[in-house]
Design an enzyme around this catalytic site. Structure first.
Site: not given
Ligand SMILES: CC[C@@H](C(=O)O)C(=O)SCCNC(=O)CCNC(=O)[C@H](O)C(C)(C)COP(=O)(O)OP(=O)(O)OC[C@H]1O[C@@H](n2cnc3c(N)ncnc32)[C@H](O)[C@@H]1OP(=O)(O)O
Ligand SMILES: [Co+2]
Length: 134
Positions: A7, A79, A130
């Protein structure tokens, strides 16, 4: 290592509105909402001939997508989920190659009842990956 795209996920501020747009305006088949507190999201799946689109909104105070939506208030691509045959073997190979696995590194059960893991977006060209074992 990678199999099919399972997905592509879009984070949205209002899941009901996004569902109505996909079901109404786009004429798509959309599943019923699934609340997944252990993931901090509520999701629906848009069924497509060759893959799915997951629409997700935050659930609970510390949803992992809250900060993303603060930065992208109207929503955005969140994602991409690739299928793997053996998620632990994939994880170990990725970690050996220097990739960061998010959380405690142990798979959680995802929306499809299968083990999932996430890889840090900064390690893969600004894209949150993912992996789902199928
Ligand atoms: C439904 C269950 C499952 C499925 O079966 O499909 C799912 O899909 S669950 C979906 C939700 N769960 C998750 O996303 C878990 C993994 N994600 C995380 O742990 C966090 O989202 C993260 C990736 C660690 C980011 O958390 P955040 O609070 O935004 O932390 P930061 O602000 O420190 O972000 C770090 C850095 O990464 C950039 N970022 C954040 N999210 C994304 C993204 N989705 N795509 C690309 N980049 C992302 C964020 O902008 C920061 O960048 P800089 O600002 O340049 O440092
Ligand atoms: Co997902």
């Amino acid at each position: 290592m990678l199999g099919r795209v399972n997905h592509v996920a879009i984070a949205v501020p209002d899941l009901a509105a996004a569902t109505a747009a996909y079901r109404g305006t786009l004429g798509a088949t959309v599943s019923a909402p699934q609340a997944l507190p252990e993931h901090g999201v509520t999701v629906v799946f848009v069924e497509l001939p060759n893959t799915k689109v997951e629409l997700l909104e935050p659930l609970g105070a510390d949803s992992p997508i809250a900060a993303f939506l603060e930065k992208n208030p109207s929503g955005g691509m969140h994602h991409i989920c690739y299928e793997v045959a053996d998620i632990l073997a994939a994880r170990d190979q990725l970690v050996q190659g220097g990739a960061r696995v998010l959380g405690n590194g142990e798979p959680k059960i995802g929306a499809h009842g299968k083990p999932v893991l996430f890889l840090h977006p900064k390690d893969f060209f600004g894209t949150l990956i993912e992996l789902e074992q199928v």
